[in-house]
Design a protein around this motif. Structure first.
Motif, mmCIF file in Angstrom:
data_model
loop_
_atom_site.group_PDB
_atom_site.id
_atom_site.type_symbol
_atom_site.label_atom_id
_atom_site.label_comp_id
_atom_site.label_asym_id
_atom_site.label_seq_id
_atom_site.Cartn_x
_atom_site.Cartn_y
_atom_site.Cartn_z
ATOM 1 N N ALA A 147 0.836 -1.208 0.000
ATOM 2 C CA ALA A 147 0.000 0.000 0.000
ATOM 3 C C ALA A 147 0.864 1.248 0.000
ATOM 4 O O ALA A 147 0.552 2.236 -0.680
ATOM 5 C CB ALA A 147 -0.942 -0.010 1.204
ATOM 6 N N LEU A 148 1.949 1.200 0.739
ATOM 7 C CA LEU A 148 2.862 2.345 0.790
ATOM 8 C C LEU A 148 3.466 2.619 -0.592
ATOM 9 O O LEU A 148 3.516 3.773 -1.031
ATOM 10 C CB LEU A 148 3.958 2.099 1.820
ATOM 11 N N ARG A 149 3.890 1.567 -1.278
ATOM 12 C CA ARG A 149 4.437 1.740 -2.640
ATOM 13 C C ARG A 149 3.393 2.360 -3.573
ATOM 14 O O ARG A 149 3.702 3.261 -4.356
ATOM 15 C CB ARG A 149 4.917 0.401 -3.197
ATOM 16 N N GLU A 150 2.167 1.904 -3.470
ATOM 17 C CA GLU A 150 1.102 2.447 -4.317
ATOM 18 C C GLU A 150 0.822 3.906 -3.962
ATOM 19 O O GLU A 150 0.602 4.729 -4.851
ATOM 20 C CB GLU A 150 -0.165 1.602 -4.173
ATOM 21 N N SER A 151 0.846 4.229 -2.684
ATOM 22 C CA SER A 151 0.582 5.615 -2.278
ATOM 23 C C SER A 151 1.694 6.542 -2.753
ATOM 24 O O SER A 151 1.429 7.696 -3.092
ATOM 25 C CB SER A 151 0.406 5.716 -0.764
ATOM 26 N N ILE A 152 2.932 6.047 -2.804
ATOM 27 C CA ILE A 152 4.048 6.858 -3.314
ATOM 28 C C ILE A 152 3.812 7.181 -4.787
ATOM 29 O O ILE A 152 3.944 8.330 -5.211
ATOM 30 C CB ILE A 152 5.401 6.142 -3.099
ATOM 31 N N ARG A 153 3.438 6.160 -5.558
ATOM 32 C CA ARG A 153 3.149 6.400 -6.987
ATOM 33 C C ARG A 153 2.029 7.411 -7.155
ATOM 34 O O ARG A 153 2.110 8.320 -7.983
ATOM 35 C CB ARG A 153 2.787 5.088 -7.693
ATOM 36 N N LEU A 154 0.980 7.245 -6.380
ATOM 37 C CA LEU A 154 -0.168 8.148 -6.467
ATOM 38 C C LEU A 154 0.216 9.566 -6.046
ATOM 39 O O LEU A 154 -0.154 10.543 -6.703
ATOM 40 C CB LEU A 154 -1.293 7.602 -5.592
ATOM 41 N N ALA A 155 0.976 9.674 -4.969
ATOM 42 C CA ALA A 155 1.378 10.997 -4.468
ATOM 43 C C ALA A 155 2.268 11.722 -5.465
ATOM 44 O O ALA A 155 2.111 12.933 -5.675
ATOM 45 C CB ALA A 155 2.093 10.850 -3.126
ATOM 46 N N ILE A 156 3.198 11.007 -6.074
ATOM 47 C CA ILE A 156 4.079 11.636 -7.067
ATOM 48 C C ILE A 156 3.264 12.095 -8.266
ATOM 49 O O ILE A 156 3.421 13.218 -8.741
ATOM 50 C CB ILE A 156 5.211 10.670 -7.473
ATOM 51 N N ASP A 157 2.351 11.237 -8.725
ATOM 52 C CA ASP A 157 1.515 11.574 -9.881
ATOM 53 C C ASP A 157 0.600 12.766 -9.592
ATOM 54 O O ASP A 157 0.434 13.645 -10.433
ATOM 55 C CB ASP A 157 0.676 10.356 -10.288
ATOM 56 N N GLN A 158 0.022 12.801 -8.405
ATOM 57 C CA GLN A 158 -0.965 13.827 -8.061
ATOM 58 C C GLN A 158 -0.351 15.034 -7.340
ATOM 59 O O GLN A 158 -1.071 15.960 -6.992
ATOM 60 C CB GLN A 158 -2.046 13.211 -7.157
ATOM 61 N N LYS A 159 0.965 14.969 -7.059
ATOM 62 C CA LYS A 159 1.624 16.010 -6.263
ATOM 63 C C LYS A 159 0.877 16.217 -4.946
ATOM 64 O O LYS A 159 0.549 17.335 -4.537
ATOM 65 C CB LYS A 159 1.735 17.303 -7.052
ATOM 66 N N ALA A 160 0.614 15.095 -4.273
ATOM 67 C CA ALA A 160 -0.211 15.084 -3.074
ATOM 68 C C ALA A 160 0.640 14.949 -1.820
ATOM 69 O O ALA A 160 1.804 14.559 -1.879
ATOM 70 C CB ALA A 160 -1.193 13.913 -3.147
ATOM 71 N N VAL A 161 0.032 15.263 -0.696
ATOM 72 C CA VAL A 161 0.652 15.032 0.608
ATOM 73 C C VAL A 161 0.121 13.698 1.140
ATOM 74 O O VAL A 161 -1.046 13.363 0.949
ATOM 75 C CB VAL A 161 0.380 16.194 1.591
ATOM 76 N N VAL A 162 1.000 12.947 1.781
ATOM 77 C CA VAL A 162 0.638 11.659 2.355
ATOM 78 C C VAL A 162 0.689 11.770 3.876
ATOM 79 O O VAL A 162 1.633 12.327 4.433
ATOM 80 C CB VAL A 162 1.604 10.548 1.872
#
Length: 150
Positions: free
Chosen positions: A18-33
């Protein structure tokens, strides 16, 4: 689209997925985790065993949870992901509620969490924090299944 991603973590393979997926999503969306780790303070409190020092065990849970969060925060920062963390405390095993309450208070756009994907008797015996989160939140939730080990 997703600017605030909440990720419950523990020390499991499913959490790492889940952490790996959230990193991909955060980089793509320029999001804060926001990484959260939940500890159950009632885990040892029921014991009337005079040999257990319950406050010491609870402090140990807190320290290990904080160390886990530091490890994961460092991993995200190495990927240039903007992140924060929080140690959540539950009493009596309601981990899902603690996650949902934190996600709601933090205004998460999505929750990304790991799941074992158990069914049948295994699911009945182990329960599912992921299922509890899904039942108690309106926040979109992405469940990530880790590879099963043979």
């Amino acid at each position: 689209m997703y600017q605030r991603i909440l990720v419950p973590v523990d020390d499991s393979d499913t959490s790492a997925a889940a952490l790996r997926e959230s990193i991909r999503l955060a980089i793509d969306q320029k999001a804060v985790v926001r990484l959260v780790h939940v500890i159950d303070l009632a885990q040892f409190a029921w014991s009337a065993n005079e040999f257990l020092d319950v406050p010491q065990l609870q402090d140990s849970l807190r320290k290990s949870g904080e160390q886990l969060l530091v490890k994961y925060v460092d991993a995200l920062k190495q990927q240039s992901v903007n992140c924060e963390s929080g140690l959540l405390e539950a009493w009596g095993g309601n981990l899902a509620r603690a996650i949902v309450d934190d996600a709601t208070e933090w205004n998460a756009d999505v929750i990304v969490m790991g799941t074992h994907g158990y069914s049948g008797l295994t699911h009945l015996l182990l329960g599912s924090v992921a299922e509890g989160v899904m039942r108690h939140t309106r926040i979109p939730t992405l469940l990530v299944r880790a590879q099963a080990h043979g």
